[in-house]
Scaffold this motif. Structure first.
Motif, PDB file in Angstrom:
ATOM      1  N   SER C 631       0.899  -1.191  -0.062  1.00  0.00           N
ATOM      2  CA  SER C 631       0.070  -0.080   0.174  1.00  0.00           C
ATOM      3  C   SER C 631       0.775   0.988  -0.117  1.00  0.00           C
ATOM      4  O   SER C 631       0.179   2.464  -0.516  1.00  0.00           O
ATOM      5  CB  SER C 631      -0.887  -0.048   1.174  1.00  0.00           C
ATOM      6  OG  SER C 631      -0.028   0.144   2.537  1.00  0.00           O
ATOM      7  N   THR C 632       1.980   1.036   0.338  1.00  0.00           N
ATOM      8  CA  THR C 632       3.070   2.271   0.465  1.00  0.00           C
ATOM      9  C   THR C 632       2.681   3.365   1.649  1.00  0.00           C
ATOM     10  O   THR C 632       3.072   4.426   1.138  1.00  0.00           O
ATOM     11  CB  THR C 632       3.574   2.900  -0.565  1.00  0.00           C
ATOM     12  OG1 THR C 632       2.571   3.768  -1.266  1.00  0.00           O
ATOM     13  CG2 THR C 632       3.456   2.020  -1.775  1.00  0.00           C
ATOM     14  N   SER C 737      -0.520   9.149   4.427  1.00  0.00           N
ATOM     15  CA  SER C 737       0.585   9.533   3.459  1.00  0.00           C
ATOM     16  C   SER C 737       0.997   8.239   2.745  1.00  0.00           C
ATOM     17  O   SER C 737       1.524   7.309   3.316  1.00  0.00           O
ATOM     18  CB  SER C 737       1.670   9.652   4.730  1.00  0.00           C
ATOM     19  OG  SER C 737       1.309  10.233   6.024  1.00  0.00           O
ATOM     20  N   ALA C 739       3.616   6.674  -0.074  1.00  0.00           N
ATOM     21  CA  ALA C 739       4.920   7.091  -0.853  1.00  0.00           C
ATOM     22  C   ALA C 739       4.686   6.774  -2.174  1.00  0.00           C
ATOM     23  O   ALA C 739       5.597   7.396  -3.203  1.00  0.00           O
ATOM     24  CB  ALA C 739       5.807   5.902  -0.332  1.00  0.00           C
ATOM     25  N   SER C 740       3.723   6.135  -2.748  1.00  0.00           N
ATOM     26  CA  SER C 740       3.893   5.881  -4.192  1.00  0.00           C
ATOM     27  C   SER C 740       2.737   6.741  -5.092  1.00  0.00           C
ATOM     28  O   SER C 740       1.842   7.335  -4.311  1.00  0.00           O
ATOM     29  CB  SER C 740       3.150   4.480  -4.536  1.00  0.00           C
ATOM     30  OG  SER C 740       1.733   4.424  -4.385  1.00  0.00           O
ATOM     31  N   GLY C 741       3.031   7.478  -5.920  1.00  0.00           N
ATOM     32  CA  GLY C 741       2.142   8.317  -6.671  1.00  0.00           C
ATOM     33  C   GLY C 741       1.189   7.313  -7.670  1.00  0.00           C
ATOM     34  O   GLY C 741       0.452   8.027  -8.015  1.00  0.00           O
ATOM     35  N   ALA C 742       1.606   6.153  -7.934  1.00  0.00           N
ATOM     36  CA  ALA C 742       0.882   5.633  -8.984  1.00  0.00           C
ATOM     37  C   ALA C 742       0.702   4.175  -8.645  1.00  0.00           C
ATOM     38  O   ALA C 742       1.585   3.608  -8.143  1.00  0.00           O
ATOM     39  CB  ALA C 742       1.079   5.830 -10.516  1.00  0.00           C
ATOM     40  N   LEU C 743      -0.596   3.556  -9.182  1.00  0.00           N
ATOM     41  CA  LEU C 743      -0.375   2.092  -8.936  1.00  0.00           C
ATOM     42  C   LEU C 743       0.190   1.332 -10.017  1.00  0.00           C
ATOM     43  O   LEU C 743       0.703   0.404  -9.817  1.00  0.00           O
ATOM     44  CB  LEU C 743      -2.003   1.798  -8.864  1.00  0.00           C
ATOM     45  CG  LEU C 743      -2.966   2.166  -7.674  1.00  0.00           C
ATOM     46  CD1 LEU C 743      -4.358   1.703  -7.789  1.00  0.00           C
ATOM     47  CD2 LEU C 743      -2.250   1.366  -6.238  1.00  0.00           C
ATOM     48  N   TYR C 744      -0.058   1.726 -11.174  1.00  0.00           N
ATOM     49  CA  TYR C 744       0.420   0.994 -12.198  1.00  0.00           C
ATOM     50  C   TYR C 744       1.658   1.805 -13.128  1.00  0.00           C
ATOM     51  O   TYR C 744       1.540   2.873 -12.911  1.00  0.00           O
ATOM     52  CB  TYR C 744      -0.526   0.823 -13.120  1.00  0.00           C
ATOM     53  CG  TYR C 744      -1.902  -0.077 -12.884  1.00  0.00           C
ATOM     54  CD1 TYR C 744      -1.715  -1.416 -13.305  1.00  0.00           C
ATOM     55  CD2 TYR C 744      -2.965   0.463 -12.287  1.00  0.00           C
ATOM     56  CE1 TYR C 744      -2.578  -2.255 -12.630  1.00  0.00           C
ATOM     57  CE2 TYR C 744      -3.875  -0.401 -11.684  1.00  0.00           C
ATOM     58  CZ  TYR C 744      -3.641  -1.852 -12.186  1.00  0.00           C
ATOM     59  OH  TYR C 744      -5.060  -2.587 -11.619  1.00  0.00           O
ATOM     60  N   GLU C 745       2.319   1.116 -13.398  1.00  0.00           N
ATOM     61  CA  GLU C 745       3.468   1.906 -14.156  1.00  0.00           C
ATOM     62  C   GLU C 745       3.111   2.202 -15.741  1.00  0.00           C
ATOM     63  O   GLU C 745       3.468   3.276 -16.060  1.00  0.00           O
ATOM     64  CB  GLU C 745       4.904   0.894 -14.368  1.00  0.00           C
ATOM     65  CG  GLU C 745       5.988   1.545 -15.206  1.00  0.00           C
ATOM     66  CD  GLU C 745       7.298   1.085 -14.533  1.00  0.00           C
ATOM     67  OE1 GLU C 745       7.264  -0.393 -14.568  1.00  0.00           O
ATOM     68  OE2 GLU C 745       8.455   2.013 -14.507  1.00  0.00           O
ATOM     69  N   GLU C 747       0.190   3.521 -17.423  1.00  0.00           N
ATOM     70  CA  GLU C 747      -1.081   4.101 -17.200  1.00  0.00           C
ATOM     71  C   GLU C 747      -2.051   3.781 -18.300  1.00  0.00           C
ATOM     72  O   GLU C 747      -1.653   4.203 -19.504  1.00  0.00           O
ATOM     73  CB  GLU C 747      -1.104   5.585 -16.662  1.00  0.00           C
ATOM     74  CG  GLU C 747      -0.929   5.731 -15.457  1.00  0.00           C
ATOM     75  CD  GLU C 747      -1.724   5.462 -14.333  1.00  0.00           C
ATOM     76  OE1 GLU C 747      -2.886   5.773 -14.208  1.00  0.00           O
ATOM     77  OE2 GLU C 747      -1.397   4.690 -13.252  1.00  0.00           O
TER      78      GLU C 747
END
Lengths: 166, 434, 753, 234, 198
Positions: C631-632, C737, C739-745, C747
């Protein structure tokens, strides 16, 4: 001070100015000695015609100096720099060019202002007579140092033109 | 032009000589806001740059947006005035100084932002090359250093460009005031007498400066664009950036000039001088720049969309449909959709029309800079590291304060010296009508 | 200075010079070094032992001299001392072979935590108010002694309760001897990660109550049923090392790894194939796999079972055929058959079970079924299979089998209320048990509670007296790793540094209490210090084991301290020692869930958070700021749900969600997870502390607050994955909070359109 | 012979456990920033484990990828720094000289890997957590950029040690903290100038790829791609 | 010193303003979750004066708790390395703990006032809170390692002045980057930034 004093006339309009100048010229004074002080450039008149200035050439010289300074700054730094960069270039010609260019322009700009200040006798030599009425639109014409012999003659001529200032 | 020289002088000296005007509360208000911005800056300096909203990966935010914006605005003046001088356009005479002042102040404000945004502003002097015991020099490969040189050159150049033609007017003032102000203007007029030699040198110097300042101005915004274009950031690494930025700069500069003129016109009662044809002409210029801007925008967007490179297209869609879409379309509206009819239709190209268009353009161009910086940084190559940005009150306060600062400086300037060049107008009276 | 004095000085400096000259070269493992011998600025490495989870990894501590601000004799000042600077795996230790997980490394912060209890405390107002006053050790100890003496004189020693966390080695030994000498019942362990279900299953299957070990390095096929064995379960470092070797350690031979679970764990994320079976059906799936293997005669090397014929017959039953179980497990028959054939075709293969399947009401069935699958695969006690660590046999393991269960029973049967004195060490049942069991309320009725807690947590705050223990780095430690090694291992560690605070080691405190009590108690515990006890005990052990030193015990002891313990260096993978396996094929028991499907449409699966385990590490800032692997999320708790489910409920990432069960509700932000079943929501354990230092307190929510008090059938431990919940939006955004901006590399937006 | 430090990351081994993250944090005095700053993604970790989902339930996959400073040979961060705070060291690393940094954050923008972190405030360690600080590494102050250094302090210590003992560095010396801790041995560190070192061997692997190689940054970290299982001998 | 003067001017202007405008600004902890914590490092400098001093490199003369006479000890033949043991082995020369002092002073000159102070610390179980004389400010971000310098034959006095004539050690040599670099260049030691800055 020597006996040579200036004599000026305040003209209320440019046409009179021209008359005053002509009067001075007719008195045998060279154009370069005649001083015309006005609150605006009087380019239309004959007396405004001056010889070509060397300013652009000086500016070019300044630019060259600035450019050389810039190039030396960048290239000498490259030489003298003790920074270890792991084989990376400290400078490259392309980026040298940018700094050199900016300093060239700076050199030119600074030369312009210096040449202007010097040749326009601003800041440095400041002993010309003046009358605040100039800023009310009057034009002051005269010479800075008139030989005594001519003074009266000039004064006579100026009387008809306007108020005389000495 | 029906005025006489006396009339010109009277009208234009009035704001300076007669301080009993209502500007004081305005000045106080603006000063207060500027002070608020300054306090915010000090607070940031004291606590740390972290009070701003920047974060990873958006390391540049409002401050650099403002930097680019104000440097852009600074192209108003010098560039316009220089071009108009060189082309000897008669309608330039009343507006050159207004424009040049914008340049100087916008540049001063713009140049502050790189300092404000530094993590350790107290070490900013390390940008200057000077011999030191550490044997360290700045890195001439860095676009920020080019900025340092370019902005300094431009600042010096435009300051001179502003001050040179101010000398005779200072002399004029010197003769019209007494006391400490007399001393002040004596100093400022550098002993100007008004001999024909001086006039001639002045005009020659102005001519040379006008020639010099144009390439400098172009280089400044080119280099500002290279701050971005030199890095491998999606949609930044673009060859179009330099002309795009220069065009945008002139665009916003003209708009700022029109706004300033409208305010000057009404507040200083300069209706006789800042005449509708000035606005009409500037409006036409603005229209050209608006078209040019749209052309660049289209070229940039189209190539990105067509190229469909993964990181770039991510930023592309982010601005087009993502969270920045509102801003994007507001920008297009402000920079093109609204100004185009206002400026293209002759009937609408009135003072009010150009003013409205200019306000839109200034807003739109600020957004443009924001949209260049923030979406690209927030969506770089690795999606895991994508992020967002939200400004804090500190950034907003400082940004607002700079606008107030601009207004304040302009206002103060117009109270200290005639904001329309008196001698140039007078000279214009004698100009043979062609 | 006079001549005579100077000579003296010369002698002294000479001595110092000799001392420094014969000093060992730097960067080698050395035993406890007195501060004066540190070379300033140069690191010394001392062996120690990680106590943060039950894996029992050996660590080395980087010690450097430093200046600590301490209080000595009531005076605050600077003390130059050796300070632990970093923890790394002990390269020679057989369990973790130089490696250490994130949690283990963060163990450093236990010692330096700003909210450690820095000296003995006495409750100064009502229970649970958290008001304590500092007292001195003598008063604190005399209070305990008085109380115990009083109970002893009243013949009420059996009303003494001692609850510990997961504890092995001589600490537990000492506690039990202490209790025995008092005439009190043995200590009870309460550790949420204890896996009593698996232990019970192992007792039933193999006669061993220990946690299993796996020879992943040599396995070619691994199927794991819910076990997060690369993240938090059992001996994660040892298993991760093995996993790495299985994957890439044998050129040309890469093992396959299949994970069966409903919510992708960090381990599942690494699987080559991820099988989302329905909750509680893992055992059935295992039997289905075994059915195919047996029925199709795919077995190559089955483990000998006494009752194998019956078991085989039973397995061949159509009840377990893939087509029969397909709907129940949610896995297609084809897939079950393929998996079975694959694992049979690529021996050695291992089946692992842990985590959620064991926390269903039918957990014991699931565990037994997987054990049976292992037998069918022939992986018991063979290379590339599962086995029991040899060291475990040397310590009494059986008694630990159902300790947590015992504690649950004790709580439920009123054992806490009946206690006169309750000792608590390193355990936090108030936090880890569902509120409906009312641990806190029951403990409030206990007349006298003594906690050895280093931190003020939800349980310690109820104590009358807090006698803070040293941090592990300041203590004498020993351990016998239960799993993760094929060698017999004793880990032993001297204190790596001097105590920072006015704390005392719990074993030393117990000894002191015993000596103050005098009489038989004192005689039963003849050692002055824990160190003495360890020496005496290891003298015995050294004699009993093959490790008997030829050069005398002192040298042996020194070597042990220098390398961090003793291990025989011999790989021993062998079958459990029970003569032959007596095994009944388990009967399928369907899982029960609390709450109706209509009202509570989602299975609620708490899971052991990578960073906090059961919550015992939530106080460490490094752990709070470690992004969760999937989940980061940092610094908070969250609820994972499938994006499709979220869409249906109009929930967006970060929305504050109310999770409601029949037994309570909590609020926590939503996190979208494409790798979770549509009808399952998952939440990490470990956050939601009311008290636990500044970094953990009042942060996030505790999933236990909605967990239903169901128990695992036939075992009695908490079935924490058997709750159904409903979700509703609160309309607010949660504090999240990421850490990751996106789920998939990649999109989906990126296509040209 | 000069060294060229490099790393190989075997994504088929990496389990995403985060041991490297904490190892780095402990070794390099990387501060924790607290919840509010973490919400603004101002965490300071020098190494992060990127998690990417692929596909959707019931067939999701996850890839982990540890990302740290790639120590590019052709680093975008270096030329943009106006003060030489980020520069190329003689061993080919992307050096970050904290005391020379004035905080333009230009390098962080230029870095395509977004691995640079910035000290928005002075770091805070609540007493006595400051005792855990590694005295061999400076504690970065407010306003400076920082990033992975390949544990330069360990490299330097090894080099000094080797020099004192008058020998060359051995294989497996030095070891950065992340590599030291990695349980499945997904991280391998060594000298790329030594063709026999393990890292050189792995860098030549057919599974090897550079992150964002299309940008031409020439990173010194090779990622060995994760494989899929298609038989016993894959 | 040019950069210092330039900087001083700019910074003093700014700091005066800061002082006036931000007198209400409290020091703010980055860990908001930790109220009442006592941070080891403040978010910015505790006071403006402090910041200015650090910027200009002004350092207060350390006042030692005990007036340790270096000259007397050296005159008695005690070499530097007897007490500063780490100097040839590691990065730090080290200041001895009071235990080392007491090895001699338990019976040597134990009646002197200053020695009694040492004994006082020793008996309290604490160390003497010596103040640093050299050392770098945290913002220098520099890591100095004594051992390689000693191995290279650099004399102690090169950086620490003539301690034989000092009682309490004083900063006899102004150590700045130019000082270090001058020597490194002369000795052809590495001037790569990461040699010292990491």
């Amino acid at each position: 001070m020597s006996s040579a004093r200036g004599i000026f006339v305040l003209c209320s309009e440019p046409d009179r100015t021209e008359r005053a100048v002509n009067a001075l010229l007719s008195a045998g004074l060279p154009m370069s000695d005649i001083i015309v002080i006005s609150s605006e450039p009087l380019e239309r008149y004959r007396f405004a015609e001056l010889k070509k200035v060397r300013m652009p050439w000086l500016v070019v010289c300044g630019a060259v100096l600035g450019g050389m300074g810039g190039f030396l700054l960048t290239s000498l730094t490259q030489k003298g720099l003790a920074i270890r960069t792991g084989g990376m270039p400290v400078l490259t010609l392309w980026t040298d060019g940018i700094v050199t260019y900016e300093l060239t322009m700076l050199g030119a700009i600074l030369t312009t202002i210096v040449v202007f200040l010097v040749t326009a006798r601003l800041v440095f030599r400041n002993h010309l007579p003046y009358d605040p009425q100039v800023s009310q639109g009057k034009v002051m014409v005269g010479i800075a140092s008139a030989p005594d012999a001519l003074r009266d003659k000039i004064a006579e001529m100026f009387k008809a033109i306007g108020e005389i200032r000495e | 032009m029906a005025q006489t020289a006396e009339q010109i002088q009277r009208d234009l000296l009035r704001p300076v000589l007669d301080p009993s005007r209502r500007a004081k509360p305005v000045i106080a208000g603006l000063a207060l806001l500027v002070l608020a911005g300054f306090s915010a800056w000090m607070y940031q300096m004291y606590t740390g740059i972290g009070v701003a909203g920047i974060r990873r990966p958006v390391f540049w935010g409002f401050y650099i947006t403002n930097f680019v914006f104000w440097i852009g605005i600074s192209h108003a003046g010098t560039l316009i005035s220089a071009i108009l001088r060189l082309s000897n356009a008669t309608w330039r005479r009343p507006i050159t100084r207004c424009a040049e002042v914008i340049t100087v102040f916008a540049l001063l404000i713009g140049a502050m932002f790189p300092l404000i945004h530094l993590g350790r502003p107290w070490l900013a002097f390390w940008l200057a090359p000077y011999p030191n015991q550490r044997g360290l020099w700045p890195n001439y490969r860095s676009p920020l250093l080019w900025d340092f040189f370019a902005i300094n050159t431009y600042l010096i150049g435009s300051l001179i460009f502003l001050l040179l033609p101010l000398i005779p007017d200072c002399a004029l003032l010197r003769d019209n005031v007494t006391g400490w102000r007399n001393k002040l203007y004596s100093l400022l007029s550098l002993g100007w007498r008004g001999t024909q030699k001086q006039w001639h040198r002045l005009e020659a110097a102005m001519h040379i400066m006008a020639i010099l300042i144009i390439p400098v101005a172009v280089s400044v915004h080119t280099i500002v664009s290279w701050d971005f274009a030199m890095t491998p950031v999606p949609m930044w690494h673009s060859t179009i950036f330099a002309p795009y930025f220069v065009a945008g700069a002139i665009f916003s500069g003209i708009a700022a000039l029109i706004i300033a003129m409208v305010f000057l016109r009404s507040s200083l009662h300069l209706e006789e001088y800042l005449r509708p044809e000035c606005f009409d002409n500037l409006g036409k210029l603005l229209l050209v720049m608006s078209l040019l801007w749209f052309y660049f925008l289209f070229a940039e967007r189209l190539t990105t969309w067509y190229g469909n490179a993964r990181p770039e297209i991510a930023v592309f869609w982010l601005t087009q449909r993502g969270p920045y879409r509102h801003l994007f379309w507001v920008m297009v509206g402000c920079n093109f959709v609204l100004p185009f009819p206002l400026l293209a239709i002759k009937k609408l190209r009135t003072i009010a029309g150009t003013f409205l268009a200019s306000v839109a353009v200034v807003i739109g161009m600020w957004i443009e800079r924001y949209l260049i910086i923030v979406p690209s940084l927030s969506h770089k190559f690795l999606p895991y590291a994508w992020g967002t940005y939200r400004p804090t009150w500190v950034e907003i306060t400082i940004t607002a304060a700079t606008f107030c600062g601009m207004a304040l400086l302009y206002l103060l300037f117009s109270e200290v010296v005639p904001v329309v060049s008196i001698w140039e107008l007078k000279a214009g009276l004698r100009e043979p009508v062609r | 200075m006079e001549r005579r004095d100077f000579l003296k000085f010369g002698v002294l400096t000479g001595a110092t010079a000799t001392l420094t000259a014969c000093e060992k070269p730097v960067q080698q493992l050395v035993r406890f070094v007195p501060e004066e011998d540190f070379v300033p600025g140069v690191a010394t490495w001392k062996p120690s032992l990680c106590t943060l989870c039950p894996a029992g990894c050996g660590v080395t501590v980087r010690i450097m001299d430093g200046e600590a601000e301490v209080v000595r004799n009531g005076q605050r000042g600077i003390l130059k001392m050796g300070l632990a600077k970093k923890l790394e795996g002990n390269a020679r230790h057989p369990v973790n072979r130089g490696k250490l997980c994130a949690r283990g490394q963060a163990g450093l912060q236990v010692t330096y935590h700003p909210d450690r209890v820095s000296g003995p405390l006495k409750r100064s107002s009502s229970r649970g108010s958290g008001d304590f006053q500092e007292i001195g050790w003598p008063e604190a100890l005399s209070e305990v002694v008085t109380k115990l003496a009083e109970l002893r004189s009243q013949q009420q020693a059996d009303s003494i309760r001692f609850v510990t966390g997961e504890m092995r080695g001589h600490r537990r030994e000492l506690i039990n001897q202490f209790l025995a000498s008092l005439g009190a019942p043995a200590a009870v362990q309460f550790a949420p990660l204890d896996e009593p279900v698996l232990r019970r299953a192992n007792v039933l299957a193999f006669g061993r109550a220990a946690m299993p070990s796996f020879d992943l390095e040599r396995a070619n096929y691994v199927i794991s049923f819910g076990a997060d064995f690369l993240g938090t379960w059992n001996s994660p470092v040892a298993q991760s090392i093995g996993y790495g070797e299985m994957r890439r350690g044998r050129p040309g031979n890469r093992g396959k790894f299949v994970q069966v679970e409903q919510r992708m764990s960090q381990t599942g994320a690494n699987a080559d194939e991820w099988v989302p079976s329905s909750p509680g059906s893992e055992g059935l799936l295992a039997l289905g796999l075994a059915h195919v293997i047996v029925k199709e005669g795919l077995r190559s090397n089955p483990t000998e079972i006494n009752s194998s014929r019956e078991v085989e017959e039973k397995l061949k039953d159509e009840t377990y055929s893939p087509t029969q179980i397909a709907t129940r497990t949610g896995i297609s028959a084809n897939r079950i058959e393929r998996l079975a054939r694959e694992m049979a075709a690529h021996p050695p293969s291992i089946a692992v079970i842990g985590g959620t399947p064991l926390a269903q009401t039918n957990g014991l069935f699931n565990a037994l079924a997987v054990n049976l699958l292992n037998m069918v695969l022939g992986s018991i006690g063979s290379p590339g299979g599962m086995f029991f660590a040899p060291g475990a046999s040397t310590v009494k393991e059986a008694s630990s089998a159902n300790q947590s269960v015992d504690f649950v029973a004790q709580v439920l049967s009123g054992g806490l209320e009946n206690a006169e004195v309750l000792f608590l060490d390193n355990t936090n049942p108030v936090f880890a048990m569902p509120p409906s069991w009312q641990v806190s309320q029951k403990m409030k009725r206990t007349p006298f509670i003594v906690s050895f807690g280093r931190f003020m947590d939800e349980t310690s705050v109820l104590a009358d007296l807090i006698l803070p223990d040293h941090s592990p780095l300041e203590s004498w430690l020993d351990d016998v790793p239960e799993s993760g090694t094929s060698e017999a291992v004793f880990t032993l560690a001297a204190p790596a540094m001097r105590p920072l605070h006015n704390t005392r080691a719990m074993p030393d405190v117990l000894l002191e209490i015993a000596h103050s009590l005098g009489g038989s108690v004192s005689e039963a515990l003849p050692w002055k210090t824990f160190e003495e006890m360890l020496q005496a005990s290891y003298r015995e052990l050294a004699r009993a084991e093959r490790c008997h030193p030829t050069d005398g015990f002192e040298k042996f002891w020194g070597r042990m301290l220098e390398q961090g313990g003793w291990w025989d260096g011999q790989c021993q993978i062998h079958s459990p020692e029970s003569p032959a396996l007596e095994f009944q094929a388990p009967e399928f028991v369907p899982p029960r869930f609390d709450g109706s499907e209509q009202e509570f449409p989602f299975y609620f699966q708490p899971y052991v958070a990578e960073a906090f385990l059961d919550g015992s590490l939530a106080h460490l800032p490094w752990m709070q700021e470690l992004p969760d692997a999937l989940s980061t999320v940092m610094w908070g708790s969250w609820l994972e749900l499938n994006p499709k489910t979220a869409e249906k409920l109009q929930i967006q990432q970060g929305d504050l969600i109310q999770v409601r069960s029949r037994h309570g509700s909590l609020e926590t932000p939503a996190v979208l997870n494409p790798a979770i079943a549509f009808d399952v929501v998952a939440m990490p354990m470990g956050q939601g502390h009311a008290q636990f230092g500044r970094y953990a307190a009042q942060r996030g929510a505790n999933p236990m607050s909605v967990v239903a008090p169901l128990q695992v059938e036939q075992v009695g431990s908490l079935a924490w994955a058997a709750t159904r919940v409903s979700l509703s939006r609160t309309g607010r955004k949660g504090r999240l909070s990421l850490a990751s901006g996106a789920l998939y590399e990649q999109e989906k937006e990126l296509e040209l359109r | 012979m000069s060294h060229c430090w490099g790393m190989a990351v075997d994504l088929d081994r990496c389990t995403g456990c985060g041991a490297c993250v904490i190892a780095c944090q402990a070794e390099n005095n990387v501060p924790t920033v607290g919840e509010e700053a973490a919400q603004k993604s101002r965490t300071m970790h020098w190494i992060r484990i990127e998690r990417y989902y692929e596909g959707e339930f019931p067939n999701p996959r996850v890839r982990f990828r540890p990302v740290l400073c790639q120590q590019c040979d052709n680093a975008p961060c270096e030329p943009v720094c106006p003060t030489y705070a980020s520069y190329h060291t003689s061993e080919g690393l992307n050096g970050q000289v904290y005391n020379r940094c004035i905080g333009t954050r230009y390098c962080a923008n230029a870095c395509p890997y977004t691995v640079r972190t910035f000290n928005f405030f002075n770091p805070v360690w609540d007493k006595p957590l400051h005792l855990q600080l590694n005295p061999e590494v400076s504690v970065r102050q407010i306003g400076v950029m920082e990033k992975c250094t390949f544990c330069i302090q360990r490299i330097k210590a090894s080099e000094i040690q080797a020099k004192a003992e008058n020998r060359a560095l051995r294989e497996g010396e030095p070891v950065p903290a992340c590599v030291q801790s990695c349980p499945p041995k997904a991280l391998v560190f060594g000298d790329l100038n030594d063709p026999d070192s393990e890292v050189s061997r792995l860098a030549r692997s057919p599974r090897g790829a550079k992150l964002l190689s299309e940008l031409g940054t020439q990173p010194k970290i090779t990622y060995l791609q994760r494989d899929s299982w298609d038989g016993p001998n894959s | 010193m040019l950069q210092h003067r330039l900087g001083a001017l700019a910074f003093s202007l700014v700091s005066v303003a800061t002082f006036l405008l931000c007198s209400c600004a409290r020091s703010r902890s980055a860990n908001d979750s930790s109220p009442g914590s006592e941070p080891f490092f403040t978010p910015a400098h505790p006071t403006v004066a402090n910041a200015v001093k650090e910027f200009l490199g002004w350092r207060a003369t350390p006042i030692q708790p005990i007036a340790f006479p270096h000259n007397k000890h050296i005159a008695n033949g005690i070499a530097c390395m007897v007490c500063h043991t780490g100097v040839s082995k590691g990065p730090v020369a080290g200041i001895p703990s009071d235990k080392l002092c007491m090895r001699c002073h338990e019976f040597l000159a134990s009646d002197r006032a200053e020695v009694k102070k040492v004994a006082g610390y020793f008996n309290s179980g604490l160390d003497v809170p010596w103040q640093r004389v050299y050392g770098f400010s945290p913002s220098a971000h520099v890591k100095f390692n004594h051992a390689p310098h000693i191995r290279a034959g650099v004399d102690c006095s090169r950086c620490h002045g003539d301690v034989t004539n000092m009682t309490v050690a004083v900063r006899a040599v102004q150590i700045n980057m130019g000082f270090c670099l001058g020597c490194h260049r002369a000795q052809q030691a590495s001037t790569d930034c990461v040699t010292c800055h990491f």
